[in-house]
Design a protein around this motif. Structure first.
Motif, PDB file in Angstrom:
ATOM      1  N   PRO A  66     -89.375  27.290 -19.838  1.00 36.76           N
ATOM      2  CA  PRO A  66     -89.996  26.495 -20.913  1.00 36.76           C
ATOM      3  C   PRO A  66     -89.321  25.156 -21.152  1.00 36.76           C
ATOM      4  O   PRO A  66     -89.975  24.199 -21.592  1.00 36.76           O
ATOM      5  CB  PRO A  66     -89.862  27.415 -22.130  1.00 36.76           C
ATOM      6  CG  PRO A  66     -89.843  28.803 -21.557  1.00 36.76           C
ATOM      7  CD  PRO A  66     -89.109  28.677 -20.264  1.00 36.76           C
ATOM      8  N   VAL A  67     -88.021  25.060 -20.846  1.00 40.83           N
ATOM      9  CA  VAL A  67     -87.312  23.777 -21.020  1.00 40.83           C
ATOM     10  C   VAL A  67     -87.898  22.722 -20.088  1.00 40.83           C
ATOM     11  O   VAL A  67     -87.849  21.524 -20.378  1.00 40.83           O
ATOM     12  CB  VAL A  67     -85.802  23.966 -20.755  1.00 40.83           C
ATOM     13  CG1 VAL A  67     -85.054  22.640 -20.879  1.00 40.83           C
ATOM     14  CG2 VAL A  67     -85.220  24.987 -21.709  1.00 40.83           C
ATOM     15  N   GLY A  68     -88.452  23.157 -18.950  1.00 41.65           N
ATOM     16  CA  GLY A  68     -88.948  22.216 -17.957  1.00 41.65           C
ATOM     17  C   GLY A  68     -90.093  21.345 -18.413  1.00 41.65           C
ATOM     18  O   GLY A  68     -90.400  20.338 -17.762  1.00 41.65           O
ATOM     19  N   THR A  69     -90.722  21.690 -19.506  1.00 40.26           N
ATOM     20  CA  THR A  69     -91.839  20.882 -20.011  1.00 40.26           C
ATOM     21  C   THR A  69     -91.425  19.965 -21.164  1.00 40.26           C
ATOM     22  O   THR A  69     -92.274  19.298 -21.747  1.00 40.26           O
ATOM     23  CB  THR A  69     -92.973  21.802 -20.496  1.00 40.26           C
ATOM     24  OG1 THR A  69     -92.473  22.675 -21.520  1.00 40.26           O
ATOM     25  CG2 THR A  69     -93.503  22.639 -19.345  1.00 40.26           C
ATOM     26  N   THR A  70     -90.136  19.935 -21.461  1.00 43.90           N
ATOM     27  CA  THR A  70     -89.648  19.124 -22.582  1.00 43.90           C
ATOM     28  C   THR A  70     -88.931  17.880 -22.070  1.00 43.90           C
ATOM     29  O   THR A  70     -88.712  17.707 -20.867  1.00 43.90           O
ATOM     30  CB  THR A  70     -88.676  19.946 -23.453  1.00 43.90           C
ATOM     31  OG1 THR A  70     -87.473  20.209 -22.699  1.00 43.90           O
ATOM     32  CG2 THR A  70     -89.314  21.270 -23.859  1.00 43.90           C
ATOM     33  N   ALA A  71     -88.523  17.040 -23.010  1.00 43.94           N
ATOM     34  CA  ALA A  71     -87.799  15.819 -22.649  1.00 43.94           C
ATOM     35  C   ALA A  71     -86.395  16.113 -22.146  1.00 43.94           C
ATOM     36  O   ALA A  71     -85.756  15.253 -21.525  1.00 43.94           O
ATOM     37  CB  ALA A  71     -87.727  14.887 -23.866  1.00 43.94           C
ATOM     38  N   LEU A  72     -85.888  17.333 -22.383  1.00 48.76           N
ATOM     39  CA  LEU A  72     -84.553  17.711 -21.932  1.00 48.76           C
ATOM     40  C   LEU A  72     -84.560  18.272 -20.512  1.00 48.76           C
ATOM     41  O   LEU A  72     -83.498  18.670 -20.003  1.00 48.76           O
ATOM     42  CB  LEU A  72     -83.953  18.756 -22.880  1.00 48.76           C
ATOM     43  CG  LEU A  72     -83.708  18.316 -24.322  1.00 48.76           C
ATOM     44  CD1 LEU A  72     -83.222  19.500 -25.151  1.00 48.76           C
ATOM     45  CD2 LEU A  72     -82.671  17.188 -24.358  1.00 48.76           C
ATOM     46  N   ALA A  73     -85.705  18.300 -19.876  1.00 47.35           N
ATOM     47  CA  ALA A  73     -85.832  18.978 -18.586  1.00 47.35           C
ATOM     48  C   ALA A  73     -84.888  18.407 -17.530  1.00 47.35           C
ATOM     49  O   ALA A  73     -84.120  19.149 -16.898  1.00 47.35           O
ATOM     50  CB  ALA A  73     -87.277  18.899 -18.103  1.00 47.35           C
ATOM     51  N   ILE A  74     -84.910  17.104 -17.332  1.00 50.87           N
ATOM     52  CA  ILE A  74     -84.099  16.500 -16.266  1.00 50.87           C
ATOM     53  C   ILE A  74     -82.606  16.634 -16.550  1.00 50.87           C
ATOM     54  O   ILE A  74     -81.849  17.124 -15.699  1.00 50.87           O
ATOM     55  CB  ILE A  74     -84.512  15.037 -16.037  1.00 50.87           C
ATOM     56  CG1 ILE A  74     -85.902  14.985 -15.391  1.00 50.87           C
ATOM     57  CG2 ILE A  74     -83.493  14.313 -15.157  1.00 50.87           C
ATOM     58  CD1 ILE A  74     -86.437  13.591 -15.171  1.00 50.87           C
ATOM     59  N   PRO A  75     -82.112  16.214 -17.737  1.00 56.44           N
ATOM     60  CA  PRO A  75     -80.663  16.369 -17.976  1.00 56.44           C
ATOM     61  C   PRO A  75     -80.212  17.824 -17.987  1.00 56.44           C
ATOM     62  O   PRO A  75     -79.118  18.135 -17.507  1.00 56.44           O
ATOM     63  CB  PRO A  75     -80.448  15.713 -19.340  1.00 56.44           C
ATOM     64  CG  PRO A  75     -81.797  15.624 -19.972  1.00 56.44           C
ATOM     65  CD  PRO A  75     -82.762  15.496 -18.854  1.00 56.44           C
ATOM     66  N   ALA A  76     -81.040  18.736 -18.500  1.00 54.37           N
ATOM     67  CA  ALA A  76     -80.651  20.149 -18.534  1.00 54.37           C
ATOM     68  C   ALA A  76     -80.566  20.722 -17.121  1.00 54.37           C
ATOM     69  O   ALA A  76     -79.635  21.475 -16.796  1.00 54.37           O
ATOM     70  CB  ALA A  76     -81.648  20.954 -19.365  1.00 54.37           C
TER      71      ALA A  76
END
Length: 357
Positions: A107-117
């Protein structure tokens, strides 16, 4: 002061000259081989020398190779600086790529944090995988070449199994995961090319590694351990600790490279054997650059150009792309040897200042 400047000029000239002579020598042999193996050697040589600049797409391929070669070159240069010969970058790339993919597909992959996370997950897991062979050597005296190569094999097979069994769509017969969400894929600076965030990450990593090696106490200790480990021990430096930390940082860079692979515009997903063997080519980059961080991207630029030129030559002409292997082998042999550049002493005399009375 004059002697110091002259000695620095002589050292720089010798290193640059060595690399140039090695490259020219390798190209001459490659041209001879092309001449005797191709029905149209003129076209083949022209493709080798100008192919990467023929379009925006091929230039993007070149830039993408430069970014990845820079990262793998830095990973190897760090452990070589500490006089270790860990071959574990490939395994760290697979582990880092897997965890970056897991974040991207969560689910993180669809947020703005996807790339840095995803990048952070790749760095941490790569560092852990780099720490393991270092700790095994420090604690049990195991050979780091053998242990790191075995860890490579484990990482590749485990990641390939997870991709086939869990990440690939069920019943599709595919050997890759679904496409990542757009928010998890590096943005391209030039549309429809591979000129993406990866090159920026590579440049930042070069600066960070250079700063760590030449502007921190840790870097001084690492270089001292690599230069003379016995003297470093007498100076109170814990050589084993420095060695393990160097392999850990190298592992972090390897994990970062895994994220650059799977999140780049070239892929945007994870597949089995996604690295294409490129991480091992960092050994050549590190050797030619003499393990110097600022020289690594320069070597990667020229080597990446030759690499892409050879691949395009294999596609567009009748010369096999394996010809680049000839160039690789010759560059390694010539640069790693101890020959001196012809005319070095004469040029040094011309630039030398007369001694003071």
């Amino acid at each position: 002061m004059a002697r110091t400047k002259n000695s620095r000029f002589e050292a720089v000239f010798n290193e640059v000259g060595r690399a140039v002579v090695a490259l020219l020598g390798a190209l001459i042999v490659a041209f001879i081989a092309i001449w005797f193996t191709s029905d149209d050697p003129g076209k083949a040589i022209d493709t080798l020398l100008t192919g990467p600049l023929s379009s925006k797409r091929t230039m993007g391929l070149w830039v993408d190779d430069v970014a990845k070669l820079t990262l793998t070159g830095l990973a190897f240069a760090l452990v070589f600086q500490a006089r270790q010969f860990s071959m574990g970058v490939q395994g760290q790339v697979f582990v880092g790529g897997l965890f970056a993919a897991l974040v991207a597909l969560s689910p993180v992959g669809t947020t703005a944090l996807a790339i840095p996370a995803a990048i952070l997950a790749a760095i941490v897991t790569g560092a852990i995988y780099g720490f393991i062979p270092g700790y095994i050597k420090a604690r049990f005296g195991a050979n780091e070449i053998v242990s790191s190569l075995m860890l490579n094999y484990i990482a590749i097979k485990v990641v390939d199994y997870i991709v086939r069994a869990d990440l690939a769509p069920a019943g599709s017969g595919q050997l890759m995961s679904p496409k990542f969400p757009k928010s998890s894929i590096f943005p391209a600076f030039i549309p429809h090319t591979r000129f993406d965030l990866g090159i920026v990450i590579a440049i930042i990593t070069v600066v960070v590694v250079w700063f760590m090696l030449y502007r921190t106490r840790w870097g001084l200790k690492l270089r001292l351990v690599g230069h003379n480990p016995r003297f470093a021990e007498y100076s109170g430096i814990r050589a084993n600790s420095i060695m393990v930390s160097a392999m850990t940082v190298s592992g972090a860079i390897g994990g970062l490279l895994g994220a650059v692979f799977v999140q780049g515009t070239a892929f945007g997903r994870i597949a089995i054997d996604f690295d294409g063997g490129l991480p091992f080519e960092g050994i050549l980059i590190a050797i030619v650059a003499r393990n110097r961080p600022l020289a690594v991207p320069v070597v990667a630029i020229f080597y990446g150009y030759l690499r892409q030129g050879a691949q395009l030559m294999g596609i567009r002409t009748d010369v096999p792309a394996e010809m680049i292997s000839v160039v690789q082998a010759l560059v390694i042999l010539l640069v790693a040897s101890s020959f001196s550049v012809p005319g070095r002493k004469l040029i040094a005399r011309l630039f030398a200042r007369p001694a003071a009375a």
